[in-house]
Design a protein around this motif. Structure first.
Motif, PDB file in Angstrom:
ATOM      1  N   VAL A  60      28.579  44.199  48.267  1.00  0.00           N
ATOM      2  CA  VAL A  60      27.809  45.137  47.460  1.00  0.00           C
ATOM      3  C   VAL A  60      27.474  44.517  46.112  1.00  0.00           C
ATOM      4  O   VAL A  60      26.372  44.664  45.591  1.00  0.00           O
ATOM      5  N   LYS A  68      29.055  45.181  52.216  1.00  0.00           N
ATOM      6  CA  LYS A  68      27.964  46.128  52.396  1.00  0.00           C
ATOM      7  C   LYS A  68      28.292  47.051  53.559  1.00  0.00           C
ATOM      8  O   LYS A  68      28.946  46.658  54.524  1.00  0.00           O
ATOM      9  N   THR A 156      32.538  51.600  52.382  1.00  0.00           N
ATOM     10  CA  THR A 156      31.420  51.464  51.455  1.00  0.00           C
ATOM     11  C   THR A 156      30.407  52.584  51.651  1.00  0.00           C
ATOM     12  O   THR A 156      29.922  53.188  50.689  1.00  0.00           O
TER      13      THR A 156
END
Length: 300
Positions: A60, A68, A156
């Motif tokens: 990220v 991610k 996430t």
């Protein structure tokens, strides 16, 4: 070595004979098209398994060790639409939050507070130990790379799903309002800039619980109990109000529902299921002190 014949080579359909007209010919053509379609599906290049390599998945933010997620930002559940407004100052809900906060202050320096401090860390590999006692095994990224990746990426998605409401309401956290220390002083500077409602930790903890409960349904009660306690750790730390945590769990559930439509998540979930079954069958069991964890969680 003689070259093996290509099993997927397509042979041209035989031409119909001169007497093959009308419905019979049309049926032959239809069956030929179906057979060719099935052959094409069988001979398609197998889809490679989802990656477990950090560099291929991406972070990220560079250096964050946070991978991610699976879902594009525009596909995340909308917390601003799904959740009720954050409790207003002076409301009955705000008063209930305040009373709950006062009750949990006494746990900050107890074994439950120490466990809450451990729960504050959502970075792997340390975070892989959260459910070790509930599952009876450690989540070992080396022996179960798809399981670890599944947890890291779904985390996430759940965390990011809270931010439309967080950014909109910018609710003040209890430790800020009361000028108190938390169980995680190192994280306080970051939390000062981050709205309280809803709780991102509670969201990711709940999505973890739902994922693991689906992979080990015989341990679902223990896993979901631990996931619930993971959210409550934010109350013990003094960084969230009770309504923040409940809203976070809602977003964790919404994220899990959205992930069911993602093919990469689904493929990784199947691989993770096999890995977890192997871990539970072959051991070793967890090295965590589960008696101490149970004792800490019993404190209310």
């Amino acid at each position: 070595m003689a070259q093996q014949p290509h099993t997927c080579a397509r042979s041209a359909p035989a031409h119909p004979t001169a007497v093959d007209h009308g419905p019979a010919r049309r049926l032959t053509q239809a069956l030929t098209a179906v057979l060719l379609g099935l052959t094409a599906m069988a001979c398609a290049t197998p889809t490679p398994p989802p990656s477990t390599v950090d560099a291929e998945i991406g972070e990220v933010r560079a250096g964050s060790r946070v991978l991610k997620g699976y879902l594009p930002r525009e596909s995340l559940p909308n917390s601003l639409s799904l959740l009720p407004p954050a409790p207003a100052a002076g409301s009955a809900q705000a008063a209930a939050d305040e009373a709950h906060h006062r009750r949990t202050r006494r746990l900050k320096d107890s074994p439950r507070g120490a466990l809450a401090r451990e729960d504050a860390n959502y970075i792997y590999p340390e975070a892989g130990q959260v459910f070790a006692c509930a599952l009876g095994v450690d989540i070992d990224a080396k022996r179960a790379p798809h399981l670890a990746t599944l947890m890291r990426r779904s985390m996430t998605d759940a965390g990011l799903a809270t931010y439309k409401a967080k950014d909109h309401y910018q609710r003040v956290r209890p430790f800020v309002q009361h000028k108190e220390a938390t169980c995680d002083p190192a994280g306080e500077a970051r939390l000062l800039k981050d709205g309280a409602y809803p709780s991102g930790h509670a969201a990711l903890g709940w999505v973890w619980g739902l994922v693991l409960a689906s992979l080990a349904p015989d341990r679902a009660d223990a896993v979901l109990t631990r996931a619930y306690a993971y959210g409550d750790s934010r109350l013990v730390c003094g960084v969230h109000w009770a309504s923040d945590v409940e809203a976070g769990r809602t977003m964790g559930a919404a994220t899990y529902a959205m992930l069911q439509g993602d093919p990469i998540f689904q493929a990784q979930q199947q691989l993770a299921r096999a890995e977890l079954q192997a871990l539970r069958k072959n051991g070793p069991t967890t090295t965590k002190d589960c008696a101490a964890e149970a004792a800490a969680l019993s404190l209310k």
